[in-house]
Design a protein around this motif. Structure first.
Motif, PDB file in Angstrom:
ATOM      1  N   GLY A 116       5.456 -59.685  30.533  1.00 41.00           N
ATOM      2  CA  GLY A 116       6.831 -59.416  30.934  1.00 41.00           C
ATOM      3  C   GLY A 116       7.033 -57.961  31.325  1.00 41.00           C
ATOM      4  O   GLY A 116       6.495 -57.058  30.693  1.00 41.00           O
ATOM      5  N   MET A 117       7.828 -57.737  32.363  1.00 41.88           N
ATOM      6  CA  MET A 117       8.042 -56.378  32.859  1.00 41.88           C
ATOM      7  C   MET A 117       9.288 -55.706  32.275  1.00 41.88           C
ATOM      8  O   MET A 117       9.397 -54.488  32.293  1.00 41.88           O
ATOM      9  CB  MET A 117       8.155 -56.399  34.389  1.00 41.88           C
ATOM     10  CG  MET A 117       6.830 -56.707  35.073  1.00 41.88           C
ATOM     11  SD  MET A 117       5.607 -55.400  34.832  1.00 41.88           S
ATOM     12  CE  MET A 117       6.292 -54.115  35.877  1.00 41.88           C
ATOM     13  N   ASN A 156       6.259 -50.783  40.912  1.00 42.58           N
ATOM     14  CA  ASN A 156       6.718 -52.066  41.443  1.00 42.58           C
ATOM     15  C   ASN A 156       7.033 -52.997  40.281  1.00 42.58           C
ATOM     16  O   ASN A 156       6.133 -53.520  39.637  1.00 42.58           O
ATOM     17  CB  ASN A 156       5.645 -52.679  42.341  1.00 42.58           C
ATOM     18  CG  ASN A 156       6.086 -54.004  42.952  1.00 42.58           C
ATOM     19  OD1 ASN A 156       7.205 -54.482  42.712  1.00 42.58           O
ATOM     20  ND2 ASN A 156       5.215 -54.602  43.756  1.00 42.58           N
ATOM     21  N   ARG A 157       8.301 -53.214  40.036  1.00 44.83           N
ATOM     22  CA  ARG A 157       8.703 -54.021  38.881  1.00 44.83           C
ATOM     23  C   ARG A 157       8.491 -55.514  39.097  1.00 44.83           C
ATOM     24  O   ARG A 157       8.728 -56.311  38.200  1.00 44.83           O
ATOM     25  CB  ARG A 157      10.166 -53.734  38.530  1.00 44.83           C
ATOM     26  CG  ARG A 157      10.502 -52.277  38.302  1.00 44.83           C
ATOM     27  CD  ARG A 157       9.542 -51.604  37.334  1.00 44.83           C
ATOM     28  NE  ARG A 157       9.645 -52.133  35.992  1.00 44.83           N
ATOM     29  CZ  ARG A 157       8.820 -51.835  34.993  1.00 44.83           C
ATOM     30  NH1 ARG A 157       7.787 -51.017  35.220  1.00 44.83           N
ATOM     31  NH2 ARG A 157       8.993 -52.352  33.796  1.00 44.83           N
ATOM     32  N   ASP A 158       8.072 -55.898  40.315  1.00 41.07           N
ATOM     33  CA  ASP A 158       7.767 -57.302  40.599  1.00 41.07           C
ATOM     34  C   ASP A 158       6.272 -57.593  40.488  1.00 41.07           C
ATOM     35  O   ASP A 158       5.819 -58.671  40.868  1.00 41.07           O
ATOM     36  CB  ASP A 158       8.249 -57.679  42.005  1.00 41.07           C
ATOM     37  CG  ASP A 158       9.763 -57.633  42.133  1.00 41.07           C
ATOM     38  OD1 ASP A 158      10.441 -57.982  41.149  1.00 41.07           O
ATOM     39  OD2 ASP A 158      10.259 -57.254  43.219  1.00 41.07           O
ATOM     40  N   THR A 159       5.515 -56.655  39.973  1.00 42.61           N
ATOM     41  CA  THR A 159       4.062 -56.815  39.860  1.00 42.61           C
ATOM     42  C   THR A 159       3.702 -58.033  39.015  1.00 42.61           C
ATOM     43  O   THR A 159       4.280 -58.262  37.941  1.00 42.61           O
ATOM     44  CB  THR A 159       3.431 -55.561  39.230  1.00 42.61           C
ATOM     45  OG1 THR A 159       3.658 -54.448  40.087  1.00 42.61           O
ATOM     46  CG2 THR A 159       1.930 -55.750  39.028  1.00 42.61           C
ATOM     47  N   MET A 176      -2.985 -59.023  38.291  1.00 44.28           N
ATOM     48  CA  MET A 176      -3.583 -57.694  38.404  1.00 44.28           C
ATOM     49  C   MET A 176      -4.683 -57.486  37.368  1.00 44.28           C
ATOM     50  O   MET A 176      -5.793 -57.032  37.701  1.00 44.28           O
ATOM     51  CB  MET A 176      -2.497 -56.622  38.235  1.00 44.28           C
ATOM     52  CG  MET A 176      -3.024 -55.206  38.169  1.00 44.28           C
ATOM     53  SD  MET A 176      -1.718 -53.991  37.855  1.00 44.28           S
ATOM     54  CE  MET A 176      -1.007 -53.883  39.500  1.00 44.28           C
ATOM     55  N   ALA A 177      -4.392 -57.803  36.118  1.00 38.08           N
ATOM     56  CA  ALA A 177      -5.365 -57.583  35.048  1.00 38.08           C
ATOM     57  C   ALA A 177      -6.621 -58.417  35.262  1.00 38.08           C
ATOM     58  O   ALA A 177      -7.752 -57.924  35.104  1.00 38.08           O
ATOM     59  CB  ALA A 177      -4.732 -57.901  33.694  1.00 38.08           C
ATOM     60  N   TRP A 178      -6.432 -59.685  35.643  1.00 40.53           N
ATOM     61  CA  TRP A 178      -7.600 -60.540  35.853  1.00 40.53           C
ATOM     62  C   TRP A 178      -8.438 -60.068  37.032  1.00 40.53           C
ATOM     63  O   TRP A 178      -9.670 -60.132  36.995  1.00 40.53           O
ATOM     64  CB  TRP A 178      -7.169 -61.992  36.047  1.00 40.53           C
ATOM     65  CG  TRP A 178      -7.156 -62.753  34.753  1.00 40.53           C
ATOM     66  CD1 TRP A 178      -6.093 -62.976  33.925  1.00 40.53           C
ATOM     67  CD2 TRP A 178      -8.291 -63.369  34.134  1.00 40.53           C
ATOM     68  NE1 TRP A 178      -6.489 -63.690  32.821  1.00 40.53           N
ATOM     69  CE2 TRP A 178      -7.830 -63.951  32.927  1.00 40.53           C
ATOM     70  CE3 TRP A 178      -9.628 -63.500  34.462  1.00 40.53           C
ATOM     71  CZ2 TRP A 178      -8.666 -64.645  32.063  1.00 40.53           C
ATOM     72  CZ3 TRP A 178     -10.470 -64.188  33.603  1.00 40.53           C
ATOM     73  CH2 TRP A 178      -9.992 -64.747  32.424  1.00 40.53           C
ATOM     74  N   ARG A 179      -7.815 -59.584  38.097  1.00 44.17           N
ATOM     75  CA  ARG A 179      -8.574 -59.109  39.246  1.00 44.17           C
ATOM     76  C   ARG A 179      -9.396 -57.862  38.881  1.00 44.17           C
ATOM     77  O   ARG A 179     -10.554 -57.729  39.295  1.00 44.17           O
ATOM     78  CB  ARG A 179      -7.644 -58.829  40.424  1.00 44.17           C
ATOM     79  CG  ARG A 179      -7.095 -60.092  41.071  1.00 44.17           C
ATOM     80  CD  ARG A 179      -6.255 -59.813  42.297  1.00 44.17           C
ATOM     81  NE  ARG A 179      -5.697 -61.039  42.816  1.00 44.17           N
ATOM     82  CZ  ARG A 179      -6.348 -61.901  43.587  1.00 44.17           C
ATOM     83  NH1 ARG A 179      -7.606 -61.638  43.936  1.00 44.17           N
ATOM     84  NH2 ARG A 179      -5.774 -62.993  44.020  1.00 44.17           N
TER      85      ARG A 179
END
Length: 265
Positions: A34-35, A132-135, A140-143
């Motif tokens: 969650g952001m 970017n709050r829509d990240t 991202m972490a898995w990549r």
């Protein structure tokens, strides 16, 4: 004082770990994606375990857990979740275990990683620093994690099988399949990851001591990047992860050299 039971002893497993024929990548997380609310970081930790002498590695873990049971009366079936250990959750309170005893339990799991693993690393996303709050934090972490596994497999020429804790299984499977076919390096070069073999395998962490190790490592990584305060630091503080020593994969981050890739820096 930390006491190591004879049942924790095992053959020397470090030699085959230096040149494994196949590696299992056991993966678990700490924090949430969650952001707006929740944890300040999201962490994915990977514990690589060679298929070579895999049963000996499992038996070492079983022996370690038996030693904890015999010393502290913690049932073998009790899942070793970092948040439950550092928070001294219900079962541990009912057993009357104090901070020093809980720290010993935590450290026994970290020591197991140094004995069983051919390498460990973690990806830590500092959510509060993302502009970017829509990240998509999970993506991202898995990549970032898969990129490091790709480089690992290329460097060692060793196939890697991904085993992860249950949750968002479809998303992770699709992400890994796509990454294996095509991805891009930081310099924009198109590459693939053929040595990340088969689909990722979701497992119930309750049923896997190895995934529980990844959970322990994930919390320690998060605590290293975003130090905690209060009572939990008596059990796992910012220095706990340093005990993993040489098994930390320095190559995942040229700047840090401690087996952590932190984004943003």
């Amino acid at each position: 004082m930390t006491v190591t039971s004879p049942s924790e002893q095992s053959p020397n497993l470090t030699v085959p770990a230096r040149s494994p024929t196949v590696e299992f990548a056991y993966i678990d997380e700490s924090g949430d994606v969650g952001m707006d609310k929740g944890s300040p970081t999201f962490t994915l930790a990977c514990v690589l375990v060679p298929v070579d002498e895999w049963d000996d590695r499992l038996q070492y873990l079983v022996g370690m857990r038996r030693a904890i049971r015999d010393t502290y009366r913690v049932p073998m079936r009790q899942e070793a979740k970092a948040n439950h250990i550092v928070g001294v959750k219900k079962i541990y309170r009912e057993l009357g275990l104090g901070d020093g005893q809980m720290r010993d339990i935590y450290q026994r799991h970290l020591r197991a990683v140094t004995r069983l693993s051919s390498g460990t690393f973690a990806i830590v996303i500092q959510k509060e620093k993302l502009l970017n709050r829509d990240t998509d934090v999970l993506d991202m972490a898995w990549r970032y994690l898969l990129e490091r596994l790709r480089k690992r497999s290329e460097a060692t020429r060793t196939p890697i099988v991904i085993v992860h804790d249950q949750g968002q299984d479809d998303d992770i499977r699709k992400l890994v399949r796509k990454f294996r076919r095509v991805t891009w390096t930081a310099s924009g070069k198109r590459v693939s990851a053929p040595l990340l073999v088969e689909d990722p395998t979701p497992r119930d962490s309750q049923q896997s001591y190895f995934i529980q190790l990844a959970d322990i490592v994930a919390y320690a990584a998060a605590a290293k990047v975003y130090p905690r305060s209060g009572r939990t630091t008596k059990i796992c503080d910012a220095s706990a992860r340093d005990s993993l020593g040489e098994v930390r994969m320095q190559a995942v981050s040229a700047e840090r050299r401690d087996g952590l890739y932190v984004f943003p820096k």
